[in-house]
Design a protein around this motif. Structure first.
Motif: not given
Length: 426
Positions: A104-110
């Motif tokens: 799964x693509x990481x979404x650290x900025x969320x």
């Protein structure tokens, strides 16, 4: 008397200001608890390519997702970086990864607010019955969806009205102060009109400068990016039919992906390995992104016409010509990217960068492929360090793992120098 009126007006002005601030804070509080409209925008931009609320795509159906996780904080951590949760040993996370076998693509900025908004949107969509009044195939379904632009327009109008009211009250207050001073015999200068007031003019200039600067910077950052770019190809080729329904491995056609820098466009003879005997399309109906129905058999004939194949005689009867496919994924000339390094050494799935390619009839660019996007992936993606012959050259790291100084599950691409400038710009 005028002085008392002025004081009362000031009190009213303060009350209006407090009321406006309360409305703004109330709206922000509502959003903090989960704003489905904001969540819809985030979901469409980041999640819709791989997920649907009611059915499986690349990932699981998201209806009831909060109930499937024991801890909401763990769900937040999974969305930000699934590989870290898997590395922590969580049973459900490992089971989910084993079932779908897609990173799964990481979404650290969320932020927590962003994730809560997305979950609020999913919770709202759970109540919408899928497959309601269906329109034409290929058209976009709108049942149960809200138009986020309408809310933005309403908030914009309310903000403008409140700003005008505040300015009018300030002008009235200034005039009443002058009348009160004149009544008491105190000399006061003539009030300056709003459009000639230096303070107001300066504020407007600063605001315009900030807004203009923001959009200028955003436009400059986005120069050359092609996210969602979907050109029309000379032949309608459905990856959904080939890679999805017929389960043809990506590397069968794009064999260069595991051997060289370029994945390569497959030559026509690769197509003909199958289409010498398959000259008629009998699969599910095909539609363009605009909803126009496609004749699959006619598209196969375009392939025959290009390479000079006579399906009735089952032989080549005229010279062929190259098919002028339109390139979709482009990187700047100063950027080095090697497919084989990612596919073979990094064991990166095609969908990580290209999205749910097996569900696309017409291919579009899934990610923006920006430097920030790549660096974020390198910082958050754990590499398969053990049982990988490529990484045997990192002797110091292997020693640290053997001595217990670090864990193999903690090694990311950044640990191996994947964020150094010369890796991509030498």
């Amino acid at each position: 008397m005028y002085r008392r009126v002025s004081i009362r007006l000031r009190k009213h002005f303060v009350s209006v200001f407090i009321l406006c601030a309360g409305l703004v804070l109330s709206s922000l509080t509502t959003k903090a608890q989960g704003d489905p409209a904001a969540g819809q925008a985030l979901f469409k931009a980041n999640c819709a390519s791989c997920h649907n609320v009611h059915k499986k795509l690349t990932g699981p159906a998201l209806a009831g997702v909060e109930g499937r996780w024991a801890d909401k904080k763990l769900l937040h951590a999974w969305i930000r970086n699934s590989q870290k949760v898997i590395a922590s040993g969580d049973k459900y996370a490992k089971q989910l990864y084993a079932e779908y076998n897609v990173v799964m693509t990481p979404f650290e900025s969320f932020t927590d607010e962003d994730i809560d908004n997305i979950l609020a949107y999913i919770a709202k969509e759970e109540k919408v019955v899928p497959g309601g009044a269906a329109g034409a195939p290929g058209a976009t379904a709108t049942t149960g969806k809200t138009d986020n632009s309408t809310n933005n327009l309403i908030f914009g109008i309310i903000t403008l009205i409140l700003a005008v009211v505040a300015i009018v009250l300030m002008q009235i207050n200034s005039n009443l102060n002058k009348l009160a001073a004149d009544k008491e015999g105190q000399p006061t200068p003539e009030p300056v009109p709003f459009y000639r007031n230096k303070a107001y003019i300066a504020i407007c200039i600063v605001l315009l400068f900030m807004v203009g600067g923001y959009f200028t910077i955003q436009g400059a950052i986005g120069l050359g990016r092609q996210k969602d770019y979907m050109p029309e190809q000379p032949i309608f080729y459905s990856h959904k039919v080939h890679a999805g329904i017929n389960q043809i491995n990506c590397l069968y056609c794009h064999s260069g992906a595991e051997k060289s820098k370029h994945a390569m466009i497959p030559p026509e003879n690769v197509c003909m390995n199958c289409h010498k005997s398959i000259n008629e399309y009998t699969g599910p109906d095909l539609y363009t992104a605009e909803g126009k129905k496609v004749n699959g058999t006619a598209e196969i004939q375009k392939l025959y016409d290009a390479i000079g194949w006579d399906k009735d005689a089952s032989k080549y009867t005229k010279p062929g010509k190259p098919i002028e496919w339109v390139k979709i994924h482009n990187l700047p000339d100063h950027v080095y990217f090697n497919h084989s390094q990612h596919v073979v050494a990094g064991k990166v799935q095609c969908q990580t960068c290209h999205g749910p390619i097996q569900d696309m009839d017409e291919v579009h660019q899934f990610a923006d492929l920006s430097m920030g996007w790549c660096i974020n992936c390198h910082r958050t993606t754990n590499v398969q360090f053990t049982e990988n012959k490529y990484f045997t050259i990192f002797e110091k790291l292997h020693e640290d793992i053997a001595n217990g100084k670090m864990k193999a599950s903690d090694i990311t691409v950044e640990t191996l120098g994947g964020t150094e400038c010369q890796k991509c710009h030498y």
